[in-house]
Design a protein around this motif. Structure first.
Motif, PDB file in Angstrom:
ATOM      1  N   PHE A  32     -14.606 -12.023 -35.598  1.00 42.10           N
ATOM      2  CA  PHE A  32     -14.513 -11.451 -36.336  1.00 42.10           C
ATOM      3  C   PHE A  32     -15.798 -10.450 -36.753  1.00 42.10           C
ATOM      4  N   ALA A  33     -16.496 -11.365 -37.243  1.00 38.00           N
ATOM      5  CA  ALA A  33     -18.380 -10.662 -37.609  1.00 38.00           C
ATOM      6  C   ALA A  33     -19.136  -9.942 -35.729  1.00 38.00           C
ATOM      7  N   ALA A  34     -19.116 -10.527 -34.351  1.00 38.87           N
ATOM      8  CA  ALA A  34     -19.186  -9.933 -33.452  1.00 38.87           C
ATOM      9  C   ALA A  34     -18.513  -8.332 -33.644  1.00 38.87           C
ATOM     10  N   PHE A  35     -17.084  -8.499 -33.777  1.00 44.21           N
ATOM     11  CA  PHE A  35     -16.446  -7.319 -33.671  1.00 44.21           C
ATOM     12  C   PHE A  35     -16.943  -6.312 -34.474  1.00 44.21           C
ATOM     13  N   VAL A  36     -16.744  -6.529 -35.562  1.00 44.13           N
ATOM     14  CA  VAL A  36     -18.057  -5.909 -36.435  1.00 44.13           C
ATOM     15  C   VAL A  36     -19.134  -5.476 -36.014  1.00 44.13           C
ATOM     16  N   ASP A  37     -19.955  -6.137 -35.871  1.00 45.82           N
ATOM     17  CA  ASP A  37     -21.212  -5.384 -35.393  1.00 45.82           C
ATOM     18  C   ASP A  37     -20.984  -4.379 -34.479  1.00 45.82           C
ATOM     19  N   SER A  38     -20.367  -4.676 -33.403  1.00 46.96           N
ATOM     20  CA  SER A  38     -19.389  -4.132 -32.095  1.00 46.96           C
ATOM     21  C   SER A  38     -19.309  -2.760 -32.605  1.00 46.96           C
ATOM     22  N   PHE A  39     -18.059  -2.784 -33.562  1.00 50.81           N
ATOM     23  CA  PHE A  39     -17.768  -0.871 -33.661  1.00 50.81           C
ATOM     24  C   PHE A  39     -18.827  -0.165 -34.364  1.00 50.81           C
ATOM     25  N   ARG A  40     -19.512  -1.208 -35.308  1.00 49.04           N
ATOM     26  CA  ARG A  40     -20.919  -0.629 -36.040  1.00 49.04           C
ATOM     27  C   ARG A  40     -21.495   0.520 -35.077  1.00 49.04           C
ATOM     28  N   LEU A  41     -22.406  -0.490 -34.036  1.00 52.65           N
ATOM     29  CA  LEU A  41     -22.928  -0.034 -33.478  1.00 52.65           C
ATOM     30  C   LEU A  41     -23.117   0.954 -32.527  1.00 52.65           C
ATOM     31  N   TYR A  42     -21.494   0.788 -32.157  1.00 55.81           N
ATOM     32  CA  TYR A  42     -21.425   1.919 -31.302  1.00 55.81           C
ATOM     33  C   TYR A  42     -20.251   3.344 -32.606  1.00 55.81           C
TER      34      TYR A  42
END
Length: 181
Positions: A32-42
């Motif tokens: 989850f944390a990696a997914f959140v980082d990914s969509f926030r960057l995008y």
């Protein structure tokens, strides 16, 4: 390019900047944390395109296409659909809080500590082991962002050294220890 994207480009509207899109999310709390980082960057990079709460929420939901996350999305959409079949997604902040409440690891620090204590080098190189070790040490709150070598007598550093020794392949550890003499 979709028809909608072609129309926006033709009209001179905002153009989506291409970086790697977030991965699909299956609902695994450990991801989850990696997914959140990914969509926030995008979303941050493309903020002129994803400029409403609804657009941001729909973008994130589009990656909930596997496992528990797909079921969560179905339930969320049903909950947000009114009697006229209109979907009212709510605010971005409340959506993000709901994601945190439903998907974050319950005990990230404890899980990271457990994984750190049981980490093994196995067939990978020492650099890969060291990289994973650092990430887990930060998550377990055993390592600060400052240089750990500044305080080598700190008991936390000695504990980390012991965990790292235990993670290394025995043959490599012997070579390292023999070379220190």
């Amino acid at each position: 390019m979709t028809e909608l994207e072609e129309l926006k480009v033709a009209k001179g509207g905002p153009k989506e900047l291409r970086i790697k899109a977030p991965p699909s999310f299956s609902g695994k709390r450990s991801e989850f944390a990696a997914f959140v980082d990914s969509f926030r960057l995008y979303l941050n990079l493309n903020r002129s395109l994803y400029d409403t709460d609804e657009k941001k929420i729909m973008f994130v939901l589009s990656f909930f296409d596997q496992g528990e996350a797909a079921q969560w999305k179905t339930s969320f959409i049903a909950e947000k659909t009114d009697e006229h079949k209109e979907i009212r997604l709510g605010s971005w902040d409340s959506f993000c809080q709901r994601l945190e409440d439903d998907f974050r690891e319950e005990d990230e620090k404890g899980e990271a500590l457990f994984r750190l204590q049981n980490l093994q080098q196995q067939g990978r190189n020492a650099e890969d082991l060291a990289s994973e070790f650092k990430i887990l040490a930060y998550k377990a709150k055993l390592m600060k962002k400052s240089d750990p070598e500044k305080d080598p007598d700190n008991p936390g550093n000695r504990l980390l050294q012991e965990y790292f020794r235990n993670a290394l392949q025995p043959a490599l550890l012997r070579r390292i220890l023999d070379s220190e003499c």
